[in-house]
Motif scaffolding. Structure first.
Motif, PDB file in Angstrom:
ATOM      1  N   GLU A 113       0.669  -1.352   0.069  1.00  0.00           N
ATOM      2  CA  GLU A 113       0.017  -0.053  -0.195  1.00  0.00           C
ATOM      3  C   GLU A 113       0.804   1.246  -0.080  1.00  0.00           C
ATOM      4  OE1 GLU A 113      -3.339  -0.216  -0.290  1.00  0.00           O
ATOM      5  OE2 GLU A 113      -3.150  -2.278  -0.237  1.00  0.00           O
ATOM      6  N   VAL A 114       0.452   2.139  -0.540  1.00  0.00           N
ATOM      7  CA  VAL A 114       0.778   3.721  -0.503  1.00  0.00           C
ATOM      8  C   VAL A 114       0.814   4.181   0.872  1.00  0.00           C
ATOM      9  CG1 VAL A 114       1.310   5.971  -1.749  1.00  0.00           C
ATOM     10  CG2 VAL A 114       0.448   3.835  -3.026  1.00  0.00           C
ATOM     11  N   PRO A 115       1.956   4.434   1.675  1.00  0.00           N
ATOM     12  CA  PRO A 115       1.848   5.135   2.766  1.00  0.00           C
ATOM     13  C   PRO A 115       1.250   6.753   2.687  1.00  0.00           C
ATOM     14  CG  PRO A 115       3.898   5.188   2.242  1.00  0.00           C
ATOM     15  CD  PRO A 115       3.249   4.330   1.255  1.00  0.00           C
ATOM     16  N   PRO A 116       0.255   7.013   3.657  1.00  0.00           N
ATOM     17  CA  PRO A 116      -0.121   8.416   3.474  1.00  0.00           C
ATOM     18  C   PRO A 116       0.768   9.597   4.300  1.00  0.00           C
ATOM     19  CG  PRO A 116      -1.354   7.263   4.952  1.00  0.00           C
ATOM     20  CD  PRO A 116      -0.523   6.282   4.548  1.00  0.00           C
ATOM     21  N   ARG A 117       2.060   9.397   4.108  1.00  0.00           N
ATOM     22  CA  ARG A 117       2.895  10.070   5.076  1.00  0.00           C
ATOM     23  C   ARG A 117       4.081  10.400   4.544  1.00  0.00           C
ATOM     24  NH1 ARG A 117       0.862   6.082   7.969  1.00  0.00           N
ATOM     25  NH2 ARG A 117       2.658   4.729   7.205  1.00  0.00           N
ATOM     26  N   MET A 118       4.322  12.069   4.680  1.00  0.00           N
ATOM     27  CA  MET A 118       5.656  12.489   3.811  1.00  0.00           C
ATOM     28  C   MET A 118       6.677  11.736   3.790  1.00  0.00           C
ATOM     29  SD  MET A 118       6.982  14.637   1.362  1.00  0.00           S
ATOM     30  CE  MET A 118       5.736  16.050   1.542  1.00  0.00           C
ATOM     31  N   LYS A 119       6.956  11.519   5.472  1.00  0.00           N
ATOM     32  CA  LYS A 119       8.380  10.958   5.782  1.00  0.00           C
ATOM     33  C   LYS A 119       8.614   9.437   5.223  1.00  0.00           C
ATOM     34  CE  LYS A 119       6.542   8.873  10.196  1.00  0.00           C
ATOM     35  NZ  LYS A 119       6.617   8.879  11.594  1.00  0.00           N
ATOM     36  N   ASP A 120       7.318   8.882   5.092  1.00  0.00           N
ATOM     37  CA  ASP A 120       7.633   7.555   4.305  1.00  0.00           C
ATOM     38  C   ASP A 120       7.754   7.524   2.787  1.00  0.00           C
ATOM     39  OD1 ASP A 120       7.447   6.028   6.849  1.00  0.00           O
ATOM     40  OD2 ASP A 120       5.417   6.001   6.670  1.00  0.00           O
ATOM     41  N   LEU A 121       6.738   8.450   2.301  1.00  0.00           N
ATOM     42  CA  LEU A 121       6.671   8.579   0.665  1.00  0.00           C
ATOM     43  C   LEU A 121       8.207   8.870   0.106  1.00  0.00           C
ATOM     44  CD1 LEU A 121       3.308  10.169   0.271  1.00  0.00           C
ATOM     45  CD2 LEU A 121       4.019   8.003  -0.584  1.00  0.00           C
ATOM     46  N   VAL A 122       8.950   9.868   0.761  1.00  0.00           N
ATOM     47  CA  VAL A 122      10.149  10.254   0.162  1.00  0.00           C
ATOM     48  C   VAL A 122      11.281   9.403   0.416  1.00  0.00           C
ATOM     49  CG1 VAL A 122       9.657  12.863   0.405  1.00  0.00           C
ATOM     50  CG2 VAL A 122      10.868  11.464   2.514  1.00  0.00           C
ATOM     51  N   THR A 123      11.191   8.132   1.099  1.00  0.00           N
ATOM     52  CA  THR A 123      12.166   7.180   1.225  1.00  0.00           C
ATOM     53  C   THR A 123      11.953   6.022   0.148  1.00  0.00           C
ATOM     54  OG1 THR A 123      10.677   5.923   2.735  1.00  0.00           O
ATOM     55  CG2 THR A 123      12.069   7.190   3.853  1.00  0.00           C
ATOM     56  N   LEU A 124      10.839   6.247  -0.780  1.00  0.00           N
ATOM     57  CA  LEU A 124      10.463   5.435  -1.927  1.00  0.00           C
ATOM     58  C   LEU A 124      11.198   5.737  -2.921  1.00  0.00           C
ATOM     59  CD1 LEU A 124       6.744   4.826  -1.234  1.00  0.00           C
ATOM     60  CD2 LEU A 124       8.471   3.246  -0.728  1.00  0.00           C
ATOM     61  N   PRO A 125      11.697   4.601  -3.792  1.00  0.00           N
ATOM     62  CA  PRO A 125      12.663   5.019  -5.018  1.00  0.00           C
ATOM     63  C   PRO A 125      11.807   5.924  -6.187  1.00  0.00           C
ATOM     64  CG  PRO A 125      12.607   2.581  -4.705  1.00  0.00           C
ATOM     65  CD  PRO A 125      11.503   3.233  -3.526  1.00  0.00           C
ATOM     66  N   GLY A 126      12.235   6.817  -6.565  1.00  0.00           N
ATOM     67  CA  GLY A 126      12.027   7.978  -7.534  1.00  0.00           C
ATOM     68  C   GLY A 126      10.741   8.879  -6.905  1.00  0.00           C
ATOM     69  N   VAL A 127      10.719   8.928  -5.639  1.00  0.00           N
ATOM     70  CA  VAL A 127       9.915   9.910  -5.034  1.00  0.00           C
ATOM     71  C   VAL A 127      10.557  10.926  -4.091  1.00  0.00           C
ATOM     72  CG1 VAL A 127       7.850   9.949  -3.465  1.00  0.00           C
ATOM     73  CG2 VAL A 127       8.031   7.983  -4.838  1.00  0.00           C
ATOM     74  N   GLY A 128      10.218  12.299  -4.483  1.00  0.00           N
ATOM     75  CA  GLY A 128      10.722  13.382  -3.756  1.00  0.00           C
ATOM     76  C   GLY A 128       9.553  13.934  -3.183  1.00  0.00           C
ATOM     77  N   ARG A 129       9.762  15.090  -2.658  1.00  0.00           N
ATOM     78  CA  ARG A 129       8.667  16.098  -1.969  1.00  0.00           C
ATOM     79  C   ARG A 129       7.642  16.365  -3.006  1.00  0.00           C
ATOM     80  NH1 ARG A 129       9.004  17.882   3.306  1.00  0.00           N
ATOM     81  NH2 ARG A 129       7.576  19.302   2.872  1.00  0.00           N
ATOM     82  N   LYS A 130       7.933  16.554  -4.173  1.00  0.00           N
ATOM     83  CA  LYS A 130       6.966  16.977  -5.123  1.00  0.00           C
ATOM     84  C   LYS A 130       6.055  15.923  -5.544  1.00  0.00           C
ATOM     85  CE  LYS A 130       7.407  16.813  -9.542  1.00  0.00           C
ATOM     86  NZ  LYS A 130       7.885  17.038 -11.125  1.00  0.00           N
ATOM     87  N   GLY A 147      -9.368   9.917   6.461  1.00  0.00           N
ATOM     88  CA  GLY A 147      -9.083  10.246   7.788  1.00  0.00           C
ATOM     89  C   GLY A 147      -7.535  10.146   7.853  1.00  0.00           C
ATOM     90  N   ALA A 148      -6.920   9.953   6.637  1.00  0.00           N
ATOM     91  CA  ALA A 148      -5.544   9.914   6.683  1.00  0.00           C
ATOM     92  C   ALA A 148      -4.915  11.184   7.288  1.00  0.00           C
ATOM     93  CB  ALA A 148      -4.899   9.609   5.325  1.00  0.00           C
ATOM     94  N   THR A 149      -3.486  11.048   7.992  1.00  0.00           N
ATOM     95  CA  THR A 149      -2.915  12.054   8.227  1.00  0.00           C
ATOM     96  C   THR A 149      -1.394  12.049   7.743  1.00  0.00           C
ATOM     97  OG1 THR A 149      -2.075  10.895  10.068  1.00  0.00           O
ATOM     98  CG2 THR A 149      -4.217  12.619  10.222  1.00  0.00           C
ATOM     99  N   ALA A 150      -0.774  13.230   7.478  1.00  0.00           N
ATOM    100  CA  ALA A 150       0.671  13.380   7.124  1.00  0.00           C
ATOM    101  C   ALA A 150       1.258  13.705   8.315  1.00  0.00           C
ATOM    102  CB  ALA A 150       0.606  14.182   5.881  1.00  0.00           C
ATOM    103  N   SER A 151       2.824  13.215   8.185  1.00  0.00           N
ATOM    104  CA  SER A 151       3.869  13.802   8.961  1.00  0.00           C
ATOM    105  C   SER A 151       4.999  13.834   8.406  1.00  0.00           C
ATOM    106  CB  SER A 151       3.802  13.015  10.254  1.00  0.00           C
ATOM    107  OG  SER A 151       3.922  11.606   9.844  1.00  0.00           O
TER     108      SER A 151
END
Length: 295
Positions: free
Chosen positions: A119-136, A291-295
């Motif tokens: 699943e795609v995590p709904p958190r910035m701190k997790d997303l930016v650790t994924l290949p090809g994924v930056g803040r944008k 109901g997701a939250t980002a951090s």
């Protein structure tokens, strides 16, 4: 017709005046593009995340031509991780840099399976650790797939906020924080949409259509492009695939003086192209609540 003197630049106006001007410009652009939305087609967070990774160095229109076949063949993270590399490269070739993108998408699928149960995590701190994924890319996913406000600093957004005098920063992260301080957080996702729409359609990199700009009188860069209204109107662009629709976003923030959902934009001012008549009010892939939250 453009009237009134341009506002002062960020260098000689107070922070309060800058904030007021920025928010007014945003309100005016939102009224101009009431249908602004994410132009990548998607049905779930994974599809949007992958589509955003693929959008580098190509157009959303091109990505939307490729992703239906891609997701039909590889519908989930596990399928992407175990994809046939040659087959995926063939599918992604039209988007450019297809070998690197194939590598990123396959690694992305593998990481999601290994670390997040696919699943795609709904958190910035997790997303930016994924290949090809930056803040944008992370902000695109958070804002449009999870309803979590985020500012998408792409080339259009960065160019426009500097022209507007909202910031002088070039670094995307610094731009994100500078603009985030001017506009209420709940508006960040729609702010990204309307500025990207404006950058693609009116405030172009080389030939901005200043004479057709709805915020010209508030823009300190007015005059760097064509100011004659008739000539400027001919410079307007719409990056749409044949028969594409621009549905109104039912989840857009309600702003003072904004058209209500389903209302048409004024003629000649970002009006929805004829192909959008009868389009649904809820864009594909955008949840009505979360109901997701980002951090």
């Amino acid at each position: 017709m453009v009237s009134g003197a341009p506002a002062r630049t960020a260098g000689d106006e107070s922070s309060v005046a800058l904030t007021r001007r920025a928010r007014r410009m945003y309100r005016m652009l939102h009224e101009h593009y009431p249908y602004a939305h994410c132009e990548l087609d998607f049905e779930n967070p994974l599809q949007l995340l992958v589509a955003t990774v693929l959008s580098a160095q190509t157009t959303d229109v091109m990505v939307n031509k490729v992703t239906p076949q891609l997701f039909a063949r590889y519908p989930d993270a596990a399928a992407l991780a175990g994809a046939d590399r040659d087959e995926m490269e063939t599918l992604l070739k039209p988007t450019g840099f297809f070998r690197a993108k194939t590598n990123s998408v396959m690694k992305l699928g593998a990481e999601l399976v290994e670390r997040f149960d696919g699943e795609v995590p709904p958190r910035m701190k997790d997303l930016v650790t994924l290949p090809g994924v930056g803040r944008k890319t992370a902000n695109v996913a958070l804002g449009n797939a999870f309803g979590i406000p985020g500012i998408t600093v792409d080339t259009h957004f960065g160019r426009l906020v500097r022209r507007f005098g909202w910031t002088t920063e070039d670094d995307p992260v610094k731009v994100e924080h500078a603009v985030g301080a001017l506009i209420p957080r709940k508006e960040w996702t729609m702010l990204s949409h309307v500025l990207i729409f404006h950058g693609r359609r009116t405030c172009h990199a080389k030939k901005p259509a200043c004479g057709a700009c709805p915020i010209a009188r508030l823009c300190p860069s007015y005059g760097i492009g064509e100011t004659d209204p008739v000539k400027a109107d001919k410079l307007l662009k719409f990056e749409l695939a044949p028969g594409a629709t621009n549905p109104y976003a039912a989840s857009t923030p309600v702003l003072p003086g904004s058209p209500t959902a389903g209302a048409s934009a004024p003629a000649g001012q970002g009006a929805v192209p004829p192909a959008t008549a009868g389009a649904p009010s809820q864009p594909r892939g955008i949840p009505t609540s979360t109901g997701a939250t980002a951090s």
